[in-house]
Scaffold this motif. Structure first.
Motif, PDB file in Angstrom:
ATOM      1  N   ASP A  26      51.610  44.024  42.567  1.00 61.21           N
ATOM      2  CA  ASP A  26      52.143  43.623  43.870  1.00 61.21           C
ATOM      3  C   ASP A  26      51.394  44.161  45.073  1.00 61.21           C
ATOM      4  O   ASP A  26      51.636  43.714  46.195  1.00 61.21           O
ATOM      5  CB  ASP A  26      53.617  44.010  43.975  1.00 61.21           C
ATOM      6  N   LEU A  27      50.494  45.134  44.880  1.00 60.87           N
ATOM      7  CA  LEU A  27      49.707  45.643  46.002  1.00 60.87           C
ATOM      8  C   LEU A  27      48.520  46.451  45.491  1.00 60.87           C
ATOM      9  O   LEU A  27      48.479  46.864  44.340  1.00 60.87           O
ATOM     10  CB  LEU A  27      50.558  46.492  46.956  1.00 60.87           C
ATOM     11  N   GLU A  47      44.725  37.721  50.419  1.00 66.25           N
ATOM     12  CA  GLU A  47      45.972  38.491  50.448  1.00 66.25           C
ATOM     13  C   GLU A  47      46.217  39.024  51.854  1.00 66.25           C
ATOM     14  O   GLU A  47      45.288  39.211  52.630  1.00 66.25           O
ATOM     15  CB  GLU A  47      45.899  39.674  49.472  1.00 66.25           C
ATOM     16  N   GLY A  99      48.647  43.048  49.921  1.00 66.30           N
ATOM     17  CA  GLY A  99      49.827  42.568  49.234  1.00 66.30           C
ATOM     18  C   GLY A  99      49.715  41.069  48.991  1.00 66.30           C
ATOM     19  O   GLY A  99      49.553  40.332  49.946  1.00 66.30           O
ATOM     20  N   PRO A 100      49.750  40.578  47.780  1.00 63.34           N
ATOM     21  CA  PRO A 100      49.668  41.348  46.545  1.00 63.34           C
ATOM     22  C   PRO A 100      48.300  41.994  46.389  1.00 63.34           C
ATOM     23  O   PRO A 100      47.515  41.987  47.330  1.00 63.34           O
ATOM     24  CB  PRO A 100      49.937  40.296  45.459  1.00 63.34           C
ATOM     25  N   SER A 104      43.983  39.092  43.826  1.00 62.64           N
ATOM     26  CA  SER A 104      44.935  38.527  42.867  1.00 62.64           C
ATOM     27  C   SER A 104      45.235  37.050  43.147  1.00 62.64           C
ATOM     28  O   SER A 104      45.626  36.323  42.249  1.00 62.64           O
ATOM     29  CB  SER A 104      46.223  39.334  42.835  1.00 62.64           C
TER      30      SER A 104
END
Length: 111
Positions: A26-27, A47, A99-100, A104
């Protein structure tokens, strides 16, 4: 709990320096260092980002405006927004939180 050793510490270098301290789904979090008079070559990320300035002074530029940044300042840059640090007048370091996690949302080579 996990202590992120070295997070926010300026790394002396002749160009930009990135060090990742943490990555979970998630981060992710790391420290980005730029020397005084340096150039920030970054391009938009997929992100959202939070920048927390820990050392030095520079200006955060985006197409919609710019803002001087110094120790303690915090900025949010949404995913996809062009941005970079300019006018780096003092050796500069920021804690960066994605975030994320960074990359990702980026398309993989197999997609």
């Amino acid at each position: 709990m996990r202590i992120l050793e070295g997070a926010g510490t300026y790394v002396a270098t002749t160009s930009n320096h990135w060090e990742e301290h943490l990555e979970v789904p998630d981060l992710s979090c790391g420290t980005y260092s730029l020397p005084a008079g340096g150039t920030d070559p970054q391009s938009p990320h997929t992100e959202d980002e939070i920048y927390l300035v820990t050392h030095g002074r520079a200006t955060l530029w985006t197409p919609s405006g710019s803002a001087p940044m110094g120790p303690g300042d915090v900025a949010f840059v949404p995913a996809g927004e062009e941005h970079r640090f300019i006018d780096i007048v003092e050796d500069f370091a920021v804690v960066v939180v994605f975030g994320p996690a960074e990359y990702s949302r980026a398309e993989s080579d197999t997609d």
